[in-house]
Design a protein around this motif. Sequence first.
Motif, short mmCIF file in Angstrom:
data_model
loop_
_atom_site.label_atom_id
_atom_site.label_comp_id
_atom_site.label_asym_id
_atom_site.label_seq_id
_atom_site.Cartn_x
_atom_site.Cartn_y
_atom_site.Cartn_z
N UNK A 125 4.74 -1.13 -6.43
CA UNK A 125 5.38 -2.45 -6.27
C UNK A 125 6.56 -2.58 -7.23
N UNK A 126 6.35 -2.16 -8.48
CA UNK A 126 7.43 -2.22 -9.48
C UNK A 126 8.64 -1.40 -9.04
N UNK A 127 8.41 -0.15 -8.65
CA UNK A 127 9.54 0.71 -8.28
C UNK A 127 10.25 0.19 -7.03
N UNK A 128 9.49 -0.36 -6.08
CA UNK A 128 10.10 -0.91 -4.88
C UNK A 128 10.98 -2.11 -5.23
N UNK A 129 10.53 -2.96 -6.16
CA UNK A 129 11.31 -4.12 -6.56
C UNK A 129 12.61 -3.71 -7.26
N UNK A 130 12.55 -2.64 -8.05
CA UNK A 130 13.78 -2.13 -8.67
C UNK A 130 14.75 -1.67 -7.60
N UNK A 131 14.24 -0.97 -6.59
CA UNK A 131 15.10 -0.51 -5.48
C UNK A 131 15.73 -1.70 -4.76
N UNK A 132 14.97 -2.77 -4.58
CA UNK A 132 15.49 -3.97 -3.92
C UNK A 132 16.67 -4.54 -4.70
N UNK A 329 8.48 5.17 -5.44
CA UNK A 329 7.56 4.29 -4.73
C UNK A 329 6.86 5.02 -3.59
N UNK A 330 7.61 5.76 -2.79
CA UNK A 330 7.01 6.49 -1.66
C UNK A 330 6.09 7.60 -2.16
N UNK A 331 6.42 8.24 -3.28
CA UNK A 331 5.57 9.30 -3.84
C UNK A 331 4.23 8.74 -4.29
N UNK A 332 4.26 7.58 -4.93
CA UNK A 332 3.01 6.93 -5.36
C UNK A 332 2.13 6.61 -4.15
N UNK A 333 2.74 6.10 -3.09
CA UNK A 333 1.98 5.73 -1.90
C UNK A 333 1.38 6.97 -1.22
N UNK A 334 2.19 8.02 -1.06
CA UNK A 334 1.71 9.21 -0.35
C UNK A 334 0.73 10.02 -1.19
N UNK A 335 1.06 10.22 -2.47
CA UNK A 335 0.27 11.11 -3.32
C UNK A 335 -1.03 10.47 -3.79
N UNK A 336 -0.99 9.19 -4.12
CA UNK A 336 -2.14 8.56 -4.78
C UNK A 336 -2.93 7.62 -3.88
N UNK A 366 12.57 -2.20 1.50
CA UNK A 366 13.43 -2.60 0.39
C UNK A 366 14.69 -3.31 0.90
N UNK A 367 15.31 -2.75 1.94
CA UNK A 367 16.51 -3.37 2.51
C UNK A 367 16.18 -4.74 3.09
N UNK A 368 15.03 -4.83 3.77
CA UNK A 368 14.63 -6.11 4.37
C UNK A 368 14.39 -7.17 3.30
N UNK A 369 13.70 -6.79 2.21
CA UNK A 369 13.47 -7.73 1.11
C UNK A 369 14.79 -8.15 0.48
N UNK A 370 15.72 -7.20 0.34
CA UNK A 370 17.02 -7.51 -0.26
C UNK A 370 17.77 -8.55 0.58
#
Length: 471
Positions: A125-132, A329-336, A366-370
Amino acid sequence: MGTLDTVIIFLYFAVLIGVGIIGSTKAKTTEDFALAGRNLGLFMYLGCLSAVILGGASTIGTAKLGYEFGLSGIWFVSMIGLGIIVLGTFFIKKIAKYKVTTISELLGKKYKSEARLITAVVASIYTLMVAVTQVIGMGTIINVLLGWNLTISMFVGGGIVLFYTILGGMWSVTVTDIIQFVVMTVGIFAIMLPMSIAKADGIGSLLSKLPESHLSLTSIGYAQIFQYFLLYTLGMVVSQDIWQRVFTAKSPSIARKGSLYAGLYSIAYALAGSIIGMCAFVILPNIGDTQNTFATLALNILPAGILGLVLASVISALMSTASGTLLASSTLITNDILRQYFMKDISDKKFLVISRVTTLCAGLLAISFAVWIQDVLVALDVAYAILSGAIFVPVLLMFFWKKATPNAGFYSILASTIVVIGGLLIEGIASTNPIMYGIATGLVVLVGISLTTNYRNKESLVTPLGDTKQG
């Protein structure tokens, strides 16, 4: 902005797209996609680490703080640099012992699988928010410079980042980061800084025209400096996008040296940005929205051609952070989460496809949230607060206290997360207290449960008095 500057920015975009296509030929395994094969030398490691930590907020935000507070504006980015130095000095040698992909995977190894899951959720969530925030920044700059609709600008900027990140993963991100690192360095240190000082009639004249408060390192306030320390110094130490860069280094020695140099570079970048803001205060004393300090000054002092390069450097900073945090963010979701709970026996080839699809979904989100929110600074502060308040203590004690137990680590993360969120709701998102509450809670819970567990284990090994065995 003139035609020449517009052409320069479009050429820059074309180069990044080309790099993405080339990077797709390099990413043949999930380790290539997530960590560039763990094979980066010192210069490439330094460039990609510096590029990801110095985003658009670092460039635009530091110029704004320099305009408002003078030299004291250095603290925001300097605390980021300090966090990278702390990571390199005290943690990287210990991290190198474990061949992992994410910070949550490492916590799962030390504590328990539930700790891995909750850390992955918080960190993703943190990394996605930074991307936004970076997508918003890119959209804002493209909107101002090219006059495009803000929504279209966000889709263009975010779409380019998403394109090269999906194709080549960390290989594309690394190569684009090197390009962006060079463009950032030239744009800020070789062009914008000296031309700003020259326009202000030199350092001596600049200092004489500034109010006394602008020459103080503490005019921003000790409370604000301490907040930057809690949010960014501690946050950098436990941030997945930073750790993912650390894992790309060819050796622990390269990771340590590169982190130290990147931290020092960040401090120099903070000083340059603050001076640029101070020059703007003298040259353009009536800027209405100080958030536009950097762009407004650039438009007023830079000639055609040079302006396009400098503004490309700002877009570079935004894109490098966006791509790094999006991949994290995607690595955390896929790997963990996906691999750990739903796809344990999947082949590497199929998992690479899943990684690209997950990156696509995260990018579109991320683009949608932005587009929807358009101002996520509040969400970013909350994400950093949870990251620092809930994860820092378990990571610290994982390396430096051997008595920490698996259950203690999990309950420490869980309790700290609840306390930080509760504190933010009660005291407001501007308060630094919830971070300290979370750190204190995590320390008490982790140490308390660990000591209790260890004491009970010792007691269970002691033979009761009088209980003897006949042989």
